[in-house]
Design a protein around this motif. Sequence first.
Motif, PDB file in Angstrom:
ATOM      1  N   ARG A  68      -2.989   1.937  -4.200  1.00  0.00           N
ATOM      2  CA  ARG A  68      -3.909   2.667  -3.653  1.00  0.00           C
ATOM      3  C   ARG A  68      -4.934   1.939  -3.010  1.00  0.00           C
ATOM      4  N   VAL A  69      -5.212   2.081  -1.832  1.00  0.00           N
ATOM      5  CA  VAL A  69      -6.689   1.504  -1.087  1.00  0.00           C
ATOM      6  C   VAL A  69      -7.633   2.681  -0.656  1.00  0.00           C
ATOM      7  N   LEU A  70      -8.658   2.350  -1.150  1.00  0.00           N
ATOM      8  CA  LEU A  70      -9.985   3.249  -0.899  1.00  0.00           C
ATOM      9  C   LEU A  70     -10.499   2.871   0.515  1.00  0.00           C
ATOM     10  N   ARG A  71     -10.646   3.482   1.556  1.00  0.00           N
ATOM     11  CA  ARG A  71     -11.311   3.100   2.622  1.00  0.00           C
ATOM     12  C   ARG A  71     -12.905   3.771   2.464  1.00  0.00           C
ATOM     13  N   LEU A  72     -13.844   3.063   2.547  1.00  0.00           N
ATOM     14  CA  LEU A  72     -15.021   3.402   2.459  1.00  0.00           C
ATOM     15  C   LEU A  72     -16.108   3.567   3.620  1.00  0.00           C
ATOM     16  N   VAL A  85       0.878  -1.204   0.008  1.00  0.00           N
ATOM     17  CA  VAL A  85      -0.036   0.122  -0.044  1.00  0.00           C
ATOM     18  C   VAL A  85       0.891   1.113  -0.023  1.00  0.00           C
ATOM     19  N   THR A  86       0.488   2.213  -1.014  1.00  0.00           N
ATOM     20  CA  THR A  86       1.735   3.405  -0.885  1.00  0.00           C
ATOM     21  C   THR A  86       0.684   4.624  -0.659  1.00  0.00           C
ATOM     22  N   GLN A  87      -0.720   4.503  -0.751  1.00  0.00           N
ATOM     23  CA  GLN A  87      -1.548   5.406  -0.418  1.00  0.00           C
ATOM     24  C   GLN A  87      -3.024   5.055  -0.024  1.00  0.00           C
TER      25      GLN A  87
END
Length: 279
Positions: free
Chosen positions: A28-32, A2-4
């Motif tokens: 990139r990981v999106l945390r919803l 994970v970089t962002q």
Amino acid sequence: MVTQRVLITGGAGQVATLLRPRLVRPGRVLRLLDVRPPAEHPPTGGTAAPAEEIVSGSVTDLDAMVEACRDVDAIVHLGGQSREAGVEEVLRLNAYGTYCVLEAARRAGVRRVVLASSNHAAGFQGRDLAPDGDLPAAVPARPDTLYGWSKVAVEAAGQLYADRFGLDVICLRIGLWFPTPPGLRGLAMWLSPDDGARLVEACLATTGRGFRMVWGISRNTRRWWSLAEGEEIGYFPRDDAEEYAAQLVAEHGEPDFVGDPVLNRVGGQWCDVPLGESY
């Protein structure tokens, strides 16, 4: 690796659903975060597998927001009440909810926060202030509804946390963020899904500091809101609502962006909605 990691509040909402597949990037990981689970991830059109983390919670729960901000690099705050409603509801979800987001960011050490404001924060401003088609993004607030008033509070909270705590806050005064322009007003104020993603990417990538205000619109031929502030952070929209003009004019008639108050006020017909009644 994970970089962002980007936290998106209101992760199950309409705008987040448009945005999610367009923000997919390697690393990139999106945390919803939302009070309800988001729909299954929309197709990306490519081979990249979406990396998403689902968090159940409300933006009005400060403890939950602090936990959601853990290991986060930036926040895109889309959560809250998106329509006109009673005063307690819009202030709780939008004003207090934004306080919780900003305070959680401060406590967790998240420096970059993108706040979804609205054209309705300046709804009673008119085209008379922009005869050359360049109404500044930071035009003084003139809310058209209780909802618009709550978005002024969102903007003021962003300014407070930038000035007092050094957060980098970008407020987006969003026009009409829909798959296609919804009516004649959209010919000037549409924000296409692709340009919406370009705008958010610019907010995440800019090296500028402090508090900034940007109109959330596409490069529409009939726009009368400034694109200059967006260009300053690297936002260069490509789409134009004029692609839909013939169809809209055939359906609604030729628009008058000078004499028609629905078209020459920032907030359009929302200026005529009784306070507290949903439009």
